[in-house]
Design a protein around this motif. Structure first.
Motif, PDB file in Angstrom:
ATOM      1  N   THR A  69      44.412  35.294  56.125  1.00 23.75           N
ATOM      2  CA  THR A  69      44.743  35.093  54.717  1.00 23.75           C
ATOM      3  C   THR A  69      44.357  33.683  54.292  1.00 23.75           C
ATOM      4  OG1 THR A  69      46.569  36.686  54.702  1.00 23.75           O
ATOM      5  CG2 THR A  69      46.618  34.968  53.030  1.00 23.75           C
ATOM      6  N   ILE A  70      43.698  33.599  53.131  1.00 24.37           N
ATOM      7  CA  ILE A  70      43.318  32.317  52.539  1.00 24.37           C
ATOM      8  C   ILE A  70      44.063  32.184  51.222  1.00 24.37           C
ATOM      9  CG2 ILE A  70      41.401  30.917  51.674  1.00 24.37           C
ATOM     10  CD1 ILE A  70      39.573  32.824  53.390  1.00 24.37           C
ATOM     11  N   GLU A  71      44.719  31.044  51.015  1.00 28.23           N
ATOM     12  CA  GLU A  71      45.449  30.853  49.773  1.00 28.23           C
ATOM     13  C   GLU A  71      45.342  29.407  49.302  1.00 28.23           C
ATOM     14  OE1 GLU A  71      49.477  31.968  50.508  1.00 28.23           O
ATOM     15  OE2 GLU A  71      49.863  30.301  51.856  1.00 28.23           O
ATOM     16  N   SER A  72      45.425  29.219  47.983  1.00 35.55           N
ATOM     17  CA  SER A  72      45.449  27.897  47.341  1.00 35.55           C
ATOM     18  C   SER A  72      44.342  26.997  47.882  1.00 35.55           C
ATOM     19  CB  SER A  72      46.821  27.246  47.546  1.00 35.55           C
ATOM     20  OG  SER A  72      47.840  28.038  46.999  1.00 35.55           O
ATOM     21  N   SER A  73      43.124  27.501  47.921  1.00 37.59           N
ATOM     22  CA  SER A  73      42.004  26.772  48.508  1.00 37.59           C
ATOM     23  C   SER A  73      40.744  27.001  47.686  1.00 37.59           C
ATOM     24  CB  SER A  73      41.767  27.223  49.953  1.00 37.59           C
ATOM     25  OG  SER A  73      42.876  26.949  50.778  1.00 37.59           O
ATOM     26  N   GLN A  74      39.710  26.200  47.993  1.00 41.39           N
ATOM     27  CA  GLN A  74      38.433  26.373  47.315  1.00 41.39           C
ATOM     28  C   GLN A  74      37.275  26.101  48.273  1.00 41.39           C
ATOM     29  OE1 GLN A  74      38.115  23.668  44.017  1.00 41.39           O
ATOM     30  NE2 GLN A  74      38.538  21.847  45.230  1.00 41.39           N
ATOM     31  N   ASN A  75      36.180  26.809  48.015  1.00 38.79           N
ATOM     32  CA  ASN A  75      34.954  26.642  48.797  1.00 38.79           C
ATOM     33  C   ASN A  75      35.204  26.875  50.294  1.00 38.79           C
ATOM     34  OD1 ASN A  75      33.666  25.942  46.385  1.00 38.79           O
ATOM     35  ND2 ASN A  75      34.086  23.768  46.684  1.00 38.79           N
ATOM     36  N   VAL A  76      35.578  28.105  50.609  1.00 42.31           N
ATOM     37  CA  VAL A  76      35.835  28.505  51.992  1.00 42.31           C
ATOM     38  C   VAL A  76      34.779  29.518  52.411  1.00 42.31           C
ATOM     39  CG1 VAL A  76      37.470  29.564  53.586  1.00 42.31           C
ATOM     40  CG2 VAL A  76      38.311  28.093  51.746  1.00 42.31           C
ATOM     41  N   THR A  77      34.165  29.291  53.573  1.00 42.31           N
ATOM     42  CA  THR A  77      33.180  30.214  54.125  1.00 42.31           C
ATOM     43  C   THR A  77      33.736  30.873  55.382  1.00 42.31           C
ATOM     44  OG1 THR A  77      31.307  28.938  53.286  1.00 42.31           O
ATOM     45  CG2 THR A  77      30.877  30.430  55.117  1.00 42.31           C
ATOM     46  N   VAL A  78      33.621  32.206  55.449  1.00 41.75           N
ATOM     47  CA  VAL A  78      34.017  32.971  56.634  1.00 41.75           C
ATOM     48  C   VAL A  78      32.772  33.716  57.098  1.00 41.75           C
ATOM     49  CG1 VAL A  78      35.628  34.643  57.590  1.00 41.75           C
ATOM     50  CG2 VAL A  78      36.309  33.269  55.618  1.00 41.75           C
ATOM     51  N   SER A  79      32.302  33.442  58.320  1.00 42.83           N
ATOM     52  CA  SER A  79      31.019  34.017  58.722  1.00 42.83           C
ATOM     53  C   SER A  79      30.926  34.203  60.230  1.00 42.83           C
ATOM     54  CB  SER A  79      29.865  33.122  58.242  1.00 42.83           C
ATOM     55  OG  SER A  79      29.936  31.842  58.823  1.00 42.83           O
ATOM     56  N   ASN A  92      44.818  38.844  39.904  1.00 42.09           N
ATOM     57  CA  ASN A  92      43.875  38.567  38.829  1.00 42.09           C
ATOM     58  C   ASN A  92      42.601  38.025  39.453  1.00 42.09           C
ATOM     59  OD1 ASN A  92      45.473  39.158  36.364  1.00 42.09           O
ATOM     60  ND2 ASN A  92      46.867  37.705  37.328  1.00 42.09           N
ATOM     61  N   ALA A  93      41.440  38.580  39.049  1.00 44.11           N
ATOM     62  CA  ALA A  93      40.181  38.270  39.717  1.00 44.11           C
ATOM     63  C   ALA A  93      39.057  38.245  38.702  1.00 44.11           C
ATOM     64  CB  ALA A  93      39.894  39.302  40.813  1.00 44.11           C
ATOM     65  N   SER A  94      38.087  37.358  38.945  1.00 45.16           N
ATOM     66  CA  SER A  94      36.919  37.295  38.073  1.00 45.16           C
ATOM     67  C   SER A  94      35.731  36.702  38.822  1.00 45.16           C
ATOM     68  CB  SER A  94      37.213  36.453  36.820  1.00 45.16           C
ATOM     69  OG  SER A  94      37.426  35.104  37.164  1.00 45.16           O
ATOM     70  N   SER A  95      34.542  37.046  38.354  1.00 52.46           N
ATOM     71  CA  SER A  95      33.290  36.487  38.870  1.00 52.46           C
ATOM     72  C   SER A  95      33.161  36.731  40.379  1.00 52.46           C
ATOM     73  CB  SER A  95      33.192  34.992  38.549  1.00 52.46           C
ATOM     74  OG  SER A  95      33.256  34.767  37.149  1.00 52.46           O
ATOM     75  N   ILE A  96      33.059  37.996  40.750  1.00 53.74           N
ATOM     76  CA  ILE A  96      32.980  38.396  42.151  1.00 53.74           C
ATOM     77  C   ILE A  96      31.726  39.241  42.368  1.00 53.74           C
ATOM     78  CG2 ILE A  96      34.085  39.766  43.962  1.00 53.74           C
ATOM     79  CD1 ILE A  96      36.764  38.890  42.792  1.00 53.74           C
ATOM     80  N   ILE A 129      45.354  34.885  44.872  1.00 53.30           N
ATOM     81  CA  ILE A 129      45.041  34.609  43.462  1.00 53.30           C
ATOM     82  C   ILE A 129      44.555  33.177  43.260  1.00 53.30           C
ATOM     83  CG2 ILE A 129      46.016  34.435  41.143  1.00 53.30           C
ATOM     84  CD1 ILE A 129      47.879  36.742  41.885  1.00 53.30           C
ATOM     85  N   ARG A 130      45.177  32.202  43.870  1.00 51.44           N
ATOM     86  CA  ARG A 130      44.846  30.794  43.626  1.00 51.44           C
ATOM     87  C   ARG A 130      43.746  30.303  44.567  1.00 51.44           C
ATOM     88  NH1 ARG A 130      50.062  31.658  43.231  1.00 51.44           N
ATOM     89  NH2 ARG A 130      50.405  31.158  45.430  1.00 51.44           N
ATOM     90  N   VAL A 131      42.734  31.132  44.741  1.00 52.04           N
ATOM     91  CA  VAL A 131      41.609  30.785  45.611  1.00 52.04           C
ATOM     92  C   VAL A 131      40.325  30.823  44.793  1.00 52.04           C
ATOM     93  CG1 VAL A 131      40.258  31.468  47.622  1.00 52.04           C
ATOM     94  CG2 VAL A 131      42.746  31.614  47.700  1.00 52.04           C
ATOM     95  N   HIS A 132      39.520  29.796  44.947  1.00 50.33           N
ATOM     96  CA  HIS A 132      38.275  29.661  44.215  1.00 50.33           C
ATOM     97  C   HIS A 132      37.119  29.575  45.209  1.00 50.33           C
ATOM     98  CE1 HIS A 132      35.706  28.158  40.845  1.00 50.33           C
ATOM     99  NE2 HIS A 132      35.066  27.560  41.848  1.00 50.33           N
ATOM    100  N   SER A 133      36.188  30.507  45.111  1.00 51.58           N
ATOM    101  CA  SER A 133      34.931  30.442  45.840  1.00 51.58           C
ATOM    102  C   SER A 133      35.095  30.634  47.349  1.00 51.58           C
ATOM    103  CB  SER A 133      34.203  29.121  45.570  1.00 51.58           C
ATOM    104  OG  SER A 133      32.889  29.149  46.102  1.00 51.58           O
ATOM    105  N   HIS A 141      35.122  33.659  41.672  1.00 50.15           N
ATOM    106  CA  HIS A 141      33.856  33.138  42.196  1.00 50.15           C
ATOM    107  C   HIS A 141      33.710  33.367  43.702  1.00 50.15           C
ATOM    108  CE1 HIS A 141      32.732  31.341  38.374  1.00 50.15           C
ATOM    109  NE2 HIS A 141      33.948  30.842  38.292  1.00 50.15           N
ATOM    110  N   HIS A 142      33.843  34.635  44.100  1.00 51.22           N
ATOM    111  CA  HIS A 142      33.693  34.992  45.507  1.00 51.22           C
ATOM    112  C   HIS A 142      32.391  35.766  45.727  1.00 51.22           C
ATOM    113  CE1 HIS A 142      37.747  33.669  45.743  1.00 51.22           C
ATOM    114  NE2 HIS A 142      38.311  34.794  45.351  1.00 51.22           N
TER     115      HIS A 142
END
Length: 415
Positions: A163-173, A239-243, A189-193, A219-220
């Motif tokens: 689980t990723i929360e309250s973060s930005q610009n995270v890569t999982v690969s 709530n989600a957008s730009s995916i 919800i509070r995750v960007h990119s 932005h995922h």
């Protein structure tokens, strides 16, 4: 207390090797304390650390968290921090009984309040879209005891795998995530990119609620993945957008879904989502939008494009009367409140289905679906019987080259 040698060896150069903190990695010893010690020691190192699980080991660990909001772990907020699982490594859930799971932990691995953070395996640079590719950096959830529990009690708690929360610009690969007790990869919800790439995520087809990927926030990007589970292969939650979800293969599971939106009269929004160049084999659904009666909000500007499928269930489903048993806190009734659905496009679909309708488009009485576009749709039967369409409450919408032909009954108006 850790020796000075361990600290220097692990954190000089910011490589935090869990074996320098007491991890054994033999698949028998419980390495939970060692993992926590490495996170704590390197969280105050000053620069961006990397938590490292070295090659050719099996690490049994309970849940652990990298939480940048902890004042003692501020180094994990540094740009470039990472969690690295090397080749031929398995992180194995050390807790085998649901009753032993710590109540404060929501996932086996929880990452929060970080920025420019990577969770990487040995094959992070590889191209992978099918089951023949092997990611040797594995996170094993050991979910079977929780699946048994939830088959008898669908509301029983089960943890996620990552689980990723309250973060930005995270890569999982470059990872295999498998057999989670509940969801496998979650962005809150509070995750960007978040970028998910070159992932194998799988669980048995009969494992309850084992979504492979759940995305909220904004932005995922998810691409070059193999996804097979016991529920949605991808679910976009409010709530989600730009995916963007593209170039993935979905095996058994419930397909690529929006929602559900509006549970228990809530308000939710999902906007600007693209599913593109996806293949499906044996899934129960392909493109699905789910909302509850009594909810508010909107689902708009969603596109499903260039989808190939074989031996699946329903290719296109819009269900504004979604109400599976055991989820809502109150009985389901038809309502004058409804989530608004508009500007949904389904184009370039081609494949075979094994049962059910070619598509079900069931929109709310109080708010019919507006501006749907179905273009270049070919749905063929796996057997001898061609599925038909079921339709209810559609306005201002376009049908161009759809096989079988769309239904016009049920107050459905197509141009």
């Amino acid at each position: 207390m850790l020796s000075a040698v361990a600290l220097v060896h692990s954190c000089l150069g910011l490589l935090c090797n869990v074996m320098d903190y007491g991890a054994v990695g033999n698949g028998v010893h419980d390495d939970t304390i060692a993992v926590g010690a490495a996170i704590a020691a390197c969280g105050s190192a000053g620069d961006a650390p990397s938590l490292r699980f070295p090659a050719d080991h099996v690490f049994r660990t309970g849940p652990f968290s990298i939480n940048g909001s902890d004042t003692l772990l501020k180094s994990w907020t540094k740009s470039g921090s990472s969690l690295a699982i090397e080749s031929n490594v398995t992180l194995l859930n050390a807790i085998t009984q649901p009753s032993d799971w710590p109540v404060e932990a929501q996932a086996l691995i929880q990452v929060s309040h970080v920025s420019d953070f990577s969770i990487v395996g040995a094959n992070a640079g590889a191209f992978m879209v099918d089951a023949n590719f092997i990611n040797t950096s594995v996170v094993e959830g050991g979910g079977a005891p929780w699946w048994t529990l939830r088959r008898g009690n669908s509301s029983a708690f089960a943890p996620n795998l990552l689980t990723i929360e309250s973060s930005q610009n995270v890569t999982v690969s470059g990872l295999t995530l498998q057999n989670s007790p509940m969801y496998h990869l979650v962005a809150e919800i509070r995750v960007h990119s978040v970028t998910g790439v070159n992932l194998t995520i799988e669980a048995p087809a009969d494992s309850p609620n084992t979504h492979t990927v759940d995305l909220a926030g904004e932005h995922h990007l998810l691409e070059k993945c193999y996804l097979a589970g016991g529920d949605d292969n991808v679910a976009i939650h409010p709530n989600a957008s730009s995916i963007v979800v593209r170039n993935v293969h979905c095996s058994h599971g419930h397909g690529t879904s929006i929602g559900s939106v509006g549970l228990d009269n809530s308000t939710g929004f999902v906007t600007d989502v693209l599913f593109s160049d996806i293949t499906y084999t044996g899934t129960s659904n392909i493109a699905r939008v789910k909302t509850w009666q009594g909810g508010l909000g909107a689902v708009r500007n969603v596109t499903y494009r260039n989808l190939q499928f074989s031996d699946t269930g329903y290719p296109i489903t819009i269900d504004q009367f979604y109400c599976p048993s055991g989820i809502s806190s109150s009985p389901c009734f038809n309502s004058t409140r409804a989530v608004q659905l508009s500007d949904l496009t389904f184009e370039n679909f081609h494949g075979t289905q094994n049962s059910g309708h070619a598509g079900e488009i069931h929109c709310a009485d109080s708010s019919p679906c507006d501006n749907l576009v179905l273009r270049n749709i070919t749905i063929l039967p796996s057997g001898s019987k061609q599925g038909e369409w079921s339709c209810w409450q559609v306005v201002n919408s376009t049908d161009a080259s759809t096989q079988p032909p769309l239904a016009t009954a049920g107050n459905c108006h197509w141009n």
